[in-house]
Motif scaffolding. Structure first.
Motif, PDB file in Angstrom:
ATOM      1  N   VAL A 142      47.124  10.246  50.570  1.00  0.00           N
ATOM      2  CA  VAL A 142      47.950  11.429  50.808  1.00  0.00           C
ATOM      3  C   VAL A 142      47.797  11.890  52.254  1.00  0.00           C
ATOM      4  O   VAL A 142      46.687  11.917  52.795  1.00  0.00           O
ATOM      5  N   GLU A 143      48.922  12.252  52.857  1.00  0.00           N
ATOM      6  CA  GLU A 143      48.927  12.924  54.157  1.00  0.00           C
ATOM      7  C   GLU A 143      49.632  14.263  53.988  1.00  0.00           C
ATOM      8  O   GLU A 143      50.623  14.364  53.254  1.00  0.00           O
ATOM      9  N   CYS A 144      49.103  15.290  54.647  1.00  0.00           N
ATOM     10  CA  CYS A 144      49.708  16.620  54.552  1.00  0.00           C
ATOM     11  C   CYS A 144      50.126  17.113  55.937  1.00  0.00           C
ATOM     12  O   CYS A 144      49.419  16.882  56.923  1.00  0.00           O
ATOM     13  N   ILE A 145      51.269  17.774  55.964  1.00  0.00           N
ATOM     14  CA  ILE A 145      51.808  18.326  57.211  1.00  0.00           C
ATOM     15  C   ILE A 145      52.073  19.808  56.998  1.00  0.00           C
ATOM     16  O   ILE A 145      52.683  20.197  55.987  1.00  0.00           O
ATOM     17  N   PRO A 181      55.943  13.858  62.113  1.00  0.00           N
ATOM     18  CA  PRO A 181      54.559  13.723  61.623  1.00  0.00           C
ATOM     19  C   PRO A 181      53.685  13.006  62.643  1.00  0.00           C
ATOM     20  O   PRO A 181      54.179  12.298  63.528  1.00  0.00           O
ATOM     21  N   SER A 182      52.383  13.174  62.509  1.00  0.00           N
ATOM     22  CA  SER A 182      51.427  12.541  63.430  1.00  0.00           C
ATOM     23  C   SER A 182      51.081  11.117  63.007  1.00  0.00           C
ATOM     24  O   SER A 182      50.265  10.466  63.643  1.00  0.00           O
ATOM     25  N   PHE A 183      51.690  10.642  61.938  1.00  0.00           N
ATOM     26  CA  PHE A 183      51.424   9.303  61.432  1.00  0.00           C
ATOM     27  C   PHE A 183      52.758   8.607  61.180  1.00  0.00           C
ATOM     28  O   PHE A 183      53.819   9.245  61.130  1.00  0.00           O
ATOM     29  N   SER A 184      52.703   7.318  61.008  1.00  0.00           N
ATOM     30  CA  SER A 184      53.921   6.536  60.836  1.00  0.00           C
ATOM     31  C   SER A 184      54.351   6.515  59.372  1.00  0.00           C
ATOM     32  O   SER A 184      53.521   6.392  58.464  1.00  0.00           O
ATOM     33  N   LEU A 185      55.662   6.647  59.149  1.00  0.00           N
ATOM     34  CA  LEU A 185      56.222   6.595  57.801  1.00  0.00           C
ATOM     35  C   LEU A 185      56.693   5.180  57.479  1.00  0.00           C
ATOM     36  O   LEU A 185      57.032   4.406  58.375  1.00  0.00           O
ATOM     37  N   TRP A 222      65.251   9.821  57.332  1.00  0.00           N
ATOM     38  CA  TRP A 222      63.901   9.603  57.859  1.00  0.00           C
ATOM     39  C   TRP A 222      63.903   8.393  58.778  1.00  0.00           C
ATOM     40  O   TRP A 222      64.758   7.513  58.695  1.00  0.00           O
ATOM     41  N   SER A 223      62.957   8.384  59.685  1.00  0.00           N
ATOM     42  CA  SER A 223      62.656   7.202  60.493  1.00  0.00           C
ATOM     43  C   SER A 223      61.145   7.037  60.475  1.00  0.00           C
ATOM     44  O   SER A 223      60.438   7.793  59.813  1.00  0.00           O
ATOM     45  N   HIS A 224      60.643   6.067  61.195  1.00  0.00           N
ATOM     46  CA  HIS A 224      59.203   5.804  61.144  1.00  0.00           C
ATOM     47  C   HIS A 224      58.379   6.944  61.733  1.00  0.00           C
ATOM     48  O   HIS A 224      57.192   7.073  61.420  1.00  0.00           O
ATOM     49  N   CYS A 232      53.919  17.194  51.760  1.00  0.00           N
ATOM     50  CA  CYS A 232      52.958  16.215  51.233  1.00  0.00           C
ATOM     51  C   CYS A 232      53.627  14.847  51.213  1.00  0.00           C
ATOM     52  O   CYS A 232      54.742  14.696  50.704  1.00  0.00           O
ATOM     53  N   VAL A 233      52.940  13.850  51.774  1.00  0.00           N
ATOM     54  CA  VAL A 233      53.471  12.485  51.818  1.00  0.00           C
ATOM     55  C   VAL A 233      52.517  11.572  51.050  1.00  0.00           C
ATOM     56  O   VAL A 233      51.329  11.480  51.385  1.00  0.00           O
ATOM     57  N   LEU A 234      53.024  10.924  50.011  1.00  0.00           N
ATOM     58  CA  LEU A 234      52.238   9.926  49.286  1.00  0.00           C
ATOM     59  C   LEU A 234      52.451   8.581  49.962  1.00  0.00           C
ATOM     60  O   LEU A 234      53.541   8.006  49.898  1.00  0.00           O
ATOM     61  N   CYS A 235      51.407   8.112  50.623  1.00  0.00           N
ATOM     62  CA  CYS A 235      51.510   6.875  51.407  1.00  0.00           C
ATOM     63  C   CYS A 235      51.207   5.684  50.513  1.00  0.00           C
ATOM     64  O   CYS A 235      50.138   5.055  50.607  1.00  0.00           O
ATOM     65  N   SER A 236      52.108   5.391  49.629  1.00  0.00           N
ATOM     66  CA  SER A 236      51.893   4.308  48.675  1.00  0.00           C
ATOM     67  C   SER A 236      53.235   3.893  48.117  1.00  0.00           C
ATOM     68  O   SER A 236      54.190   4.674  48.100  1.00  0.00           O
ATOM     69  N   ASP A 237      53.320   2.650  47.658  1.00  0.00           N
ATOM     70  CA  ASP A 237      54.556   2.206  47.026  1.00  0.00           C
ATOM     71  C   ASP A 237      54.453   2.241  45.506  1.00  0.00           C
ATOM     72  O   ASP A 237      55.272   1.659  44.803  1.00  0.00           O
TER      73      ASP A 237
END
Length: 732
Positions: free
Chosen positions: A599-602, A619-623, A651-653, A687-692
Motif C-alpha cells: 500500500v502507498e498513501c498520498i 505521486p512520489s512513486f511510479s504507477l 492516469w499515467s506512470h 490509497c494505492v494498492l500496488c498489486s495486481d
C-alpha cells in the motif's frame, strides 16, 4: 520345564566352551546334567567400558555385517545385570569319553564357573568425534543408565539428537539413534518385564581335562576373565571412571545450569535475565574452544545503553534500535550521555568459548507453532511481543564461561586491557594507582587484592562472563517466518482490516444517514483512514448513492451515506464495503487475510474552484497497470466530511487525473458555488494498492471477499493516458 531349566537350556550353562583363539562358543555336547543347582545373584557393580578395541566383532555371534564393523567400533560397554554360578553332576557320557581328540570337539576346552549375563552396547567412530560430542555422549549414557537402573527420574533435556553423536549399536545391530530408543533399551534391560539377555562375560575357567579327572582348579593368565566377543582391547574401566568430569563439565550440563543459547530478556527497568524457555534444538554440536586467558579490563561507558550492556556482560557495542520487540522503547531511545561519571573495572578469567552457528540450530516445534499462530492472528505484533517477552528479544551466539569480579569506580578512567600472567602477577601497583582494594563476585562476595592470586588460579565455579555475537531473537526462526516478521516490522501503510456491513436498519424515506460500524479487535489509536463504497445485494457498484467515512475511534467509525434525490435505490438492500488503512505498528491490528497487498498513501490538498472539475495529483512513486486507487475526502476548514463525488479520469506512470463534482441534489447548497467568495480547501486521502491481485477478503464475515473494482478504481489500458504529464504542464 522350570524357569531355572529354561535359563540353563537357553544359555547352555551345562556346556563347555570352545575357544579357537578368536571367539568363544558353547560346546556341542553338555558336560553337566541340566537339573543342577543354579545360583543367580544380581550384579551391583558398574557397567564396564572396553576402550580402543582393535579386533572386529565376529559376525557369527552378532547379527551384524562384519565388514561394516571393521575398524569402526572403538568402545564396547558391558551392562551386567546378574552373575550366575551353575553346579551339577557330570554326565556319564562325558565321564566315560576316552577319545581325547573327540573330547575337545564335543565338550570344548574349558568350563566357566562364573558367568555374567546382561547386554552390550558398541560405540562406533568415537575416535572421529570432537571432545564436545564425546562428552555429550558420555553424559547421556550415564544419565540414561542411572535412571533405568535405580528407577529414578533424572531430568535431562534432549538438546542434541543422538544422530549428532558417535553411533550407538546394540548386539543385534540396531542403531540407537534417538533418545526414545536408548531409554527403551536401557529400561528393558534393568526394569521388570521380558528381557533380551546374553552372556557377556566368563570367569574362573576350568580345563575340560581337569573336570574329567575330577581336578577342579581355575586357570591363571588370559583365561581368568574372557569377555564374550571382545579381545585385544587396550583397557577396561567402569562407566563412572570413563565418564568422569563429563557428568558435570560438559555442554549438556552447561546448557542446563547456565541456560546457554536461550534468549536474553530486557525490561524497562534496565534489567536483563536469561529466559527459562528452551527455544532451539541442535542440528550440529556447538564448537567449544578451551581458553586460558586472564585479564584486567577497564571500560568507560559513554551512554546509558552502554552502561546497561556492560553491567550485563555484553562488552561489544550494539545499537539496540536494531533489535525489535524489546519490552519498552525507553531502553532503546534512552541512549543519551551517561549521567554517571563511572568506570567499570573487571578481572575476567576465561576458560571456555562456546560458538554457535545459526545454521546448526532450528527452533523447537513448540516455538515454531507459537510463532505461526501469532503470525496468523489479527494482532500479530502484540502476539509476537508476548512470545518474545517469554523467549527473549536477543540471542547470543558466542558465550564465554569462566569467572569474573568487578569494581565500579566513581571516576572517569581511560579504557584499557591488561593481560595477567599467573606466574608473576603485576596488578598490585596498577590497582593501588586506581585506589582499588577489593573486587566483588557476581554473588557479592568480596575478593581483596591480596587474595587475587589464589582466586585467579582457582578454576572452580564456572559462570557466564560474556555474551557476544548477539542477534535479534527472531533471526533464529525459519527463514519464511523471519521474512513475515520483517514484513510486519516495516513502517509502511497496509490494509489492516476489511469488512462488509448491511444497512437493513436504515429508513428508505431518509436521504442522509449516519451508520455506526463497530470493529473487533479494538485498535490502539484513532488515527487511521477508511475507504469503501455502497454495493447492491447482488454486489454491484451503485452510482446513485454516496458514502464517506469519519468520526474514527478505537472501537470503530461512522459511515456518512447520502442518496441522490432521483434515485430509487432501496437502502435496506444495500451494503457497505470498507477497509481500514494505516501502519500495523501504530494500530497493532493487522489481519492475515490481505497482507499480500502493498500500500502507498498520498495526502494532497486541492482548492475547489467553481469553474474547474478536473484536478491533478503527482505521486512520489511510479504507477503501474493493475494498481487500484481509493480516494477519501475531508474538509479541514469546516471540519466536516464533504459529499463531493471523486472519480478517476486518467492516469499515467507519474500522474493521476481526478474529477471532483457535487451531487445533483446538493446544488442549492453548493460548497463551491460562484457566489461563495472563499475557495474551499479539500484534503484528498488517496490509497494505492500496488498489486495486481483482484480481490480483497472479508475479516468480519465468512463470505469470501469482494472485487477491488467495487470500491476503487483499477488502473487499466483504457484509462491510461501517456501524455497526461504534458496535459498537467499545459494546465499549470
Amino acid at each position: 520345564m522350570s524357569n531355572d531349566q529354561q535359563i540353563i537350556h537357553q544359555l547352555k550353562l551345562n556346556h563347555g566352551l570352545l575357544f579357537d583363539g578368536y571367539k568363544i562358543q558353547p560346546s556341542k555336547q553338555a558336560i553337566f546334567m541340566k537339573d543342577g543347582e543354579l545360583n543367580i545373584k544380581l550384579y551391583n557393580g558398574q557397567p564396564i567400558i572396553y576402550n580402543n578395541i582393535n579386533d572386529s566383532i565376529s559376525s557369527e555371534n552378532f547379527f551384524m555385517d562384519k565388514d561394516n564393523l571393521n575398524n569402526t567400533i572403538d568402545v564396547c560397554i558391558n551392562f551386567p545385570i546378574a552373575e550366575i554360578i551353575y553346579r551339577g553332576d557330570l554326565l556319564e557320557s562325558f565321564s566315560k569319553c576316552t577319545d581325547d581328540e573327540n573330547l575337545y570337539k564335543l565338550y570344548g576346552h574349558f568350563f566357566a564357573r562364573n558367568i555374567l549375563i546382561g547386554s552390550k552396547l558398541f560405540i562406533k567412530n568415537l575416535n572421529l568425534a570432537t571432545q564436545a560430542q564425546i562428552d555429550v555422549l558420555k553424559f547421556y549414557l550415564f544419565c540414561t543408565y542411572n535412571s533405568a537402573k535405580h528407577s529414578i527420574e533424572i531430568p535431562v533435556n534432549n538438546f542434541f539428537t543422538l544422530n549428532l553423536l558417535p553411533k550407538i549399536v546394540t548386539l543385534d545391530g540396531e542403531e540407537l539413534n534417538t533418545h526414545k530408543k536408548l531409554v527403551k533399551w536401557m529400561n528393558n534391560l534393568y526394569q521388570e518385564g521380558e528381557k533380551s539377555i546374553f552372556i557377556i562375560s566368563y570367569d574362573n575357567f576350568i580345563p575340560i581335562s581337569q573336570l574329567k579327572n575330577n581336578i577342579v582348579s581355575s586357570v591363571d593368565g588370559f583365561f581368568n576373565e574372557n569377555h564374550y566377543e571382545i579381545s585385544n582391547f587396550k583397557e577396561n574401566i567402569s562407566l563412572e571412571e570413563w565418564v568422569r568430569d563429563a557428568v558435570n563439565n560438559n555442554l549438556v550440563s552447561w546448557i542446563r545450569d547456565f541456560h546457554l543459547f536461550q534468549g536474553l530478556i530486557l525490561d524497562k527497568d534496565y534489567e536483563m535475565e536469561i529466559s527459562k524457555k528452551i527455544p532451539i534444538t541442535f542440528t550440529k554440536i556447538p564448537k567449544i574452544n578451551p581458553r586460558n586467558s586472564s585479564y584486567l579490563k577497564i571500560m568507560k561507558p559513554s551512554t546509558k545503553v552502554e552502561n546497561f550492556l556492560i553491567s550485563n556482560n555484553i562488552y561489544s557495542p550494539y545499537n539496540l534500535n536494531s533489535f525489535p520487540f524489546i519490552k519498552d522503547n525507553s531502553i532503546k531511545s534512552n541512549n543519551g550521555k551517561n549521567d554517571e561519571n563511572s568506570t567499570h573495572v573487571l578481572i575476567n578469567c576465561e576458560q571456555y568459548e562456546i560458538l554457535l552457528n545459526k545454521d546448526n540450530i532450528k527452533p523447537t516445534q513448540k516455538l515454531g507453532y507459537a510463532i505461526e499462530e501469532a503470525l496468523n492472528s489479527m494482532k500479530p505484533l502484540k502476539a509476537l511481543q508476548d512470545i518474545f517477552n517469554e523467549y527473549g528479544q536477543l540471542f547470543p551466539q558466542r558465550i564465554i564461561l569462566g569467572r569474573s569480579i568487578k569494581n565500579i569506580l566513581p571516576t572517569s578512567i581511560a579504557p584499557e586491557t591488561i593481560d595477567i600472567k599467573t606466574e608473576s602477577l603485576t596488578l598490585t601497583p596498577r590497582l593501588d594507582k586506581l585506589n582499588i582494594s577489593y573486587f566483588l563476585t557476581p554473588k557479592g562476595r568480596i575478593i581483596e587484592n591480596n587474595d587475587l592470586p589464589n582466586w585467579i588460579q582457582n578454576p572452580n565455579n564456572l559462570e557466564i562472563i560474556e555474551f557476544d555475537e548477539i542477534e535479534p531473537f527472531y533471526k533464529i526462526l525459519k527463514e519464511e517466518q523471519q521474512m513475515k516478521i520483517d514484513d510486519l516490522l516495516k513502517d509502511n501503510y497496509r490494509i489492516l482490516m476489511t469488512g462488509i456491513t448491511d444497512l437493513r436498519d436504515l429508513d428508505n424515506n431518509e436521504v442522509e444517514y449516519h451508520k455506526r460500524i463497530n470493529i473487533e479487535p479494538l485498535l490502539e489509536d484513532e488515527d487511521y483512514e477508511v475507504y469503501g463504497s455502497i454495493v447492491s445485494k447482488n454486489n454491484s457498484r451503485l452510482e446513485g448513492i454516496y458514502v464517506n467515512f469519519g468520526s474514527y475511534d478505537i472501537n470503530g467509525f461512522f459511515a456518512m451515506i447520502k442518496k441522490l434525490e432521483e434515485t430509487s435505490i432501496n437502502i435496506k438492500e444495500c451494503r457497505i464495503l470498507w477497509m481500514i488503512v494505516e501502519k500495523p505498528s501504530k494500530l497493532l491490528v493487522f489481519s492475515p487475510n490481505n497482507r499480500e497487498f502493498q500500500v502507498e498513501c498520498i495526502k494532497e490538498s486541492i482548492i475547489l474552484q467553481s469553474d474547474k472539475s478536473n484536478y491533478y495529483i503527482k505521486p512520489s512513486f511510479s504507477l503501474s497497470q493493475g494498481y487500484t486507487i481509493f480516494v477519501h475526502a475531508y474538509c479541514p476548514s469546516t471540519n466536516y466530511e464533504p459529499d463531493n463525488i471523486i472519480k478517476l479520469v486518467k492516469w499515467s506512470h507519474n500522474s493521476i487525473k481526478f474529477q471532483v463534482t457535487k451531487p445533483f441534489y446538493n446544488e442549492s447548497n453548493n460548497n463551491f458555488s460562484t457566489d461563495n467568495e472563499e475557495d474551499i480547501n479539500l484534503d484528498l486521502r488517496i490509497c494505492v494498492l500496488c498489486s495486481d491481485y483482484k480481490n480483497l477478503k472479508f475479516d468480519n464475515k465468512n463470505e469470501g471477499g469482494f472485487s477491488l473494482d467495487l470500491t476503487g478504481y483499477v488502473l487499466t489500458k483504457d484509462n491510461f493516458n501517456e501524455s497526461l504529464s504534458t496535459e498537467i504542464n499545459e494546465v499549470v
